[in-house]
Design an enzyme around this catalytic site. Structure first.
Site, PDB file in Angstrom:
ATOM      1  N   GLU A 108      -3.552  -1.250  11.561  1.00  0.00           N
ATOM      2  CA  GLU A 108      -3.314  -0.506  10.318  1.00  0.00           C
ATOM      3  C   GLU A 108      -2.336  -1.259   9.424  1.00  0.00           C
ATOM      4  O   GLU A 108      -1.530  -2.055   9.907  1.00  0.00           O
ATOM      5  CB  GLU A 108      -2.783   0.899  10.691  1.00  0.00           C
ATOM      6  CG  GLU A 108      -2.408   1.800   9.545  1.00  0.00           C
ATOM      7  CD  GLU A 108      -3.556   2.158   8.608  1.00  0.00           C
ATOM      8  OE1 GLU A 108      -4.232   1.246   8.104  1.00  0.00           O
ATOM      9  OE2 GLU A 108      -3.747   3.359   8.350  1.00  0.00           O
ATOM     10  N   ASP A 109      -2.428  -1.008   8.116  1.00  0.00           N
ATOM     11  CA  ASP A 109      -1.490  -1.663   7.194  1.00  0.00           C
ATOM     12  C   ASP A 109      -0.122  -0.989   7.200  1.00  0.00           C
ATOM     13  O   ASP A 109       0.904  -1.643   7.275  1.00  0.00           O
ATOM     14  CB  ASP A 109      -2.074  -1.696   5.765  1.00  0.00           C
ATOM     15  CG  ASP A 109      -2.505  -0.326   5.234  1.00  0.00           C
ATOM     16  OD1 ASP A 109      -2.484   0.667   5.994  1.00  0.00           O
ATOM     17  OD2 ASP A 109      -2.885  -0.248   4.050  1.00  0.00           O
ATOM     18  N   ASP A 112       2.645   6.053   7.075  1.00  0.00           N
ATOM     19  CA  ASP A 112       3.465   6.797   6.123  1.00  0.00           C
ATOM     20  C   ASP A 112       3.703   8.191   6.707  1.00  0.00           C
ATOM     21  O   ASP A 112       4.586   8.373   7.536  1.00  0.00           O
ATOM     22  CB  ASP A 112       2.693   6.808   4.789  1.00  0.00           C
ATOM     23  CG  ASP A 112       3.467   7.366   3.630  1.00  0.00           C
ATOM     24  OD1 ASP A 112       4.653   7.063   3.500  1.00  0.00           O
ATOM     25  OD2 ASP A 112       2.869   8.096   2.819  1.00  0.00           O
ATOM     26  N   PHE A 161       7.287   2.471  -2.377  1.00  0.00           N
ATOM     27  CA  PHE A 161       5.865   2.203  -2.477  1.00  0.00           C
ATOM     28  C   PHE A 161       5.690   0.692  -2.536  1.00  0.00           C
ATOM     29  O   PHE A 161       6.261   0.016  -3.386  1.00  0.00           O
ATOM     30  CB  PHE A 161       5.227   2.875  -3.691  1.00  0.00           C
ATOM     31  CG  PHE A 161       3.733   2.908  -3.565  1.00  0.00           C
ATOM     32  CD1 PHE A 161       3.108   3.885  -2.806  1.00  0.00           C
ATOM     33  CD2 PHE A 161       2.950   1.923  -4.156  1.00  0.00           C
ATOM     34  CE1 PHE A 161       1.728   3.895  -2.647  1.00  0.00           C
ATOM     35  CE2 PHE A 161       1.567   1.922  -3.999  1.00  0.00           C
ATOM     36  CZ  PHE A 161       0.963   2.912  -3.238  1.00  0.00           C
ATOM     37  N   ARG A 174      -3.874  -6.230  -3.906  1.00  0.00           N
ATOM     38  CA  ARG A 174      -4.167  -6.491  -2.488  1.00  0.00           C
ATOM     39  C   ARG A 174      -4.066  -7.979  -2.149  1.00  0.00           C
ATOM     40  O   ARG A 174      -3.833  -8.351  -1.011  1.00  0.00           O
ATOM     41  CB  ARG A 174      -5.583  -6.013  -2.131  1.00  0.00           C
ATOM     42  CG  ARG A 174      -5.770  -4.502  -2.162  1.00  0.00           C
ATOM     43  CD  ARG A 174      -7.090  -4.143  -1.495  1.00  0.00           C
ATOM     44  NE  ARG A 174      -7.522  -2.788  -1.799  1.00  0.00           N
ATOM     45  CZ  ARG A 174      -7.132  -1.700  -1.121  1.00  0.00           C
ATOM     46  NH1 ARG A 174      -6.288  -1.800  -0.130  1.00  0.00           N
ATOM     47  NH2 ARG A 174      -7.603  -0.502  -1.457  1.00  0.00           N
TER      48      ARG A 174
END
Ligand code: IMP
Ligand code: MG
Length: 184
Positions: A108-109, A112, A161, A174
């Site tokens: 996963e990136d 959160d 963010f 990206r």
């Protein structure tokens, strides 16, 4: 600042994690996975990337893993019904592999709230893989809404963010080779 860390526009105020820091951490993660006793039985290892954010991380990570492995992708969408405690995750792309004879690593990136991964992990665990682990590039533990932690997390960050290295803001950024803080 080196050329590969050049900032593209006024929304990208600062580089949080430089490209070479990421490279070093990804190589170390690949080595840890390659040396993990869990996989010493020689059974198939399947890396499952969660689209789209993990695609850059997965591409680098898989090349620093020295074990034979297969690659698959899933995609999930989170819906928030009114309050932020009412989260709902829909799987929009699933994998077709039978997991019963293989080891699974979810890639996963960023974690959160934890909702996406807790749902994906619950779903895949239900398919009885030999083992299931989660590796995440980034972790924002201060934002967690459900009790979920990765087995391996490369960088812990504050409640910011971030974009780059696969992560987006409205599909942009990206392709930045570093992780940067995004501001409106
Ligand atoms: P969770 O279900 O709240 O843990 O959400 C995780 C997903 O939200 C990640 O896979 C990202 O796609 C997205 N996300 C969360 N924080 C960020 C961020 O700082 N930048 C870009 N995407 C993010
Ligand atoms: Mg994601």
């Amino acid at each position: 600042m080196s050329e590969k860390n050049t900032l593209p526009d006024e929304h990208i105020k600062r580089v949080l994690i430089a490209a070479d820091e990421i490279t070093t951490a990804v190589a170390a993660a690949g080595k840890r996975i390659s040396e993990d006793e869990t996989y010493s039985d020689g059974k198939p290892l399947l890396l499952v990337g969660i689209l789209k954010g993990s695609f850059v991380f997965l591409a680098d990570l898989c090349r620093s893993i020295t074990l034979p492995c297969e690659i698959a992708f899933m995609a999930a969408k989170s819906y928030y019904g009114g309050t932020k405690s009412v989260g709902n995750v829909e799987i929009t792309l699933d994998i077709s592999q039978n997991l019963s004879g293989c080891h699974v690593v979810i890639v996963e990136d960023i974690i959160d709230s934890g909702r996406t991964l807790s749902e994906v992990a619950r779903l895949l665990r239900g398919r009885s893989p030999l083992s299931l682990k989660v590796v995440t590039l980034l972790d924002k533990p201060s934002r967690r809404e459900v009790d979920f932690n990765a087995d391996l997390s490369l960088f812990t960050i504050d409640d910011l963010f971030v974009v780059g290295y696969g992560l987006d803001c409205a599909e942009k950024y990206r392709n930045l080779p570093y992780i940067a803080e995004y501001t409106t």
